[in-house]
Design a protein around this motif. Structure first.
Motif, PDB file in Angstrom:
ATOM      1  N   TRP A  19       0.985  -1.242  -0.086  1.00 46.60           N
ATOM      2  CA  TRP A  19      -0.101  -0.084  -0.093  1.00 46.60           C
ATOM      3  C   TRP A  19       0.790   1.077  -0.039  1.00 46.60           C
ATOM      4  CZ3 TRP A  19      -3.486  -1.752   4.719  1.00 46.60           C
ATOM      5  CH2 TRP A  19      -4.369  -2.789   4.190  1.00 46.60           C
ATOM      6  N   SER A  21       3.720   1.753  -0.910  1.00 49.66           N
ATOM      7  CA  SER A  21       4.469   2.143  -2.047  1.00 49.66           C
ATOM      8  C   SER A  21       3.828   2.275  -3.427  1.00 49.66           C
ATOM      9  CB  SER A  21       5.469   0.571  -2.576  1.00 49.66           C
ATOM     10  OG  SER A  21       6.299   0.227  -1.600  1.00 49.66           O
ATOM     11  N   HIS A  22       2.465   2.309  -3.340  1.00 47.93           N
ATOM     12  CA  HIS A  22       1.813   2.960  -4.353  1.00 47.93           C
ATOM     13  C   HIS A  22       1.970   4.415  -4.617  1.00 47.93           C
ATOM     14  CE1 HIS A  22      -1.771   3.915  -7.025  1.00 47.93           C
ATOM     15  NE2 HIS A  22      -2.043   2.462  -7.005  1.00 47.93           N
ATOM     16  N   ASP A  24       0.038   6.848  -6.010  1.00 49.43           N
ATOM     17  CA  ASP A  24      -1.174   7.641  -5.713  1.00 49.43           C
ATOM     18  C   ASP A  24      -1.270   7.588  -3.955  1.00 49.43           C
ATOM     19  OD1 ASP A  24      -1.702   7.990  -8.196  1.00 49.43           O
ATOM     20  OD2 ASP A  24      -3.448   6.413  -8.257  1.00 49.43           O
ATOM     21  N   GLU A  35       8.769   4.555  -3.766  1.00 52.18           N
ATOM     22  CA  GLU A  35       8.476   3.194  -3.308  1.00 52.18           C
ATOM     23  C   GLU A  35       9.480   2.889  -2.056  1.00 52.18           C
ATOM     24  OE1 GLU A  35       8.721   0.356  -6.526  1.00 52.18           O
ATOM     25  OE2 GLU A  35       7.166   1.414  -7.566  1.00 52.18           O
ATOM     26  N   GLU A  88      -6.157   0.260  -0.550  1.00 52.42           N
ATOM     27  CA  GLU A  88      -6.777  -0.310  -1.812  1.00 52.42           C
ATOM     28  C   GLU A  88      -7.630   1.029  -2.458  1.00 52.42           C
ATOM     29  OE1 GLU A  88     -10.738  -2.969  -2.411  1.00 52.42           O
ATOM     30  OE2 GLU A  88      -9.138  -3.770  -1.048  1.00 52.42           O
TER      31      GLU A  88
END
Length: 158
Positions: A19, A21-22, A24, A35, A88
């Motif tokens: 999560w 490392s996303h 957005d 990341e 998510e």
């Protein structure tokens, strides 16, 4: 849709790293601009003091899944900090963050805290809306590029 919260454990580290490392998501983190690598993530986990972390668990269509994290840090002060991220991305905009912040406030209330705060990057309009909707008040600048929001925790009637 139903939401529950469970304490984060070491078993959650891989998911939390994914999560965090996303792009957005980490574009809204103050101290992260790329990341994560595993060692940095482990150092963060092992260096956590005076804080609580919960995994946000969402039920949709009779299935439960982990979707994010809500945390309280600086618990050794009179004004802990609320932190949240919905890892998510497909769960964004569904009220999950609002329910998670409300959960954190409820926990603080049971521990007899009277105030809390959040620091939100200036460009993170979605988080600003969540905290303002709940009743946090904009209190100026925190760090460079970041707003401070404060909330007075009122006792609930028995």
């Amino acid at each position: 849709m139903e939401i529950e919260f469970r304490p984060a454990t070491e078993d959650d580290l891989e998911l939390m790293m994914a999560w965090r490392s996303h792009p957005d998501l980490y574009e809204n983190f103050y101290i992260q601009d790329k990341e994560l690598d595993w060692e940095t993530h482990i150092e963060w986990w092992e260096g956590r003091t005076n804080r609580r972390d919960w995994i946000i668990v969402l039920q949709e269509n009779d299935r439960w899944r982990d979707v994010g994290n809500v945390s309280l840090s600086d618990l050794d002060t009179d004004c802990p900090e609320v932190g949240i991220y919905i890892g998510e991305v497909s769960s964004w905009g569904k009220g999950v963050a609002t329910k998670a912040v409300e959960f954190a406030l409820s926990w603080l209330r049971t521990q007899d805290y009277s105030e809390t705060h959040a620091r939100i990057l200036k460009h993170n309009d979605a988080s600003q809306r969540v905290f303002e909707k709940i009743g946090f008040e904009h209190a100026g600048l925190a760090r460079d590029g970041e707003y401070m929001y404060v909330y007075t925790i009122e006792e609930t009637e028995n």
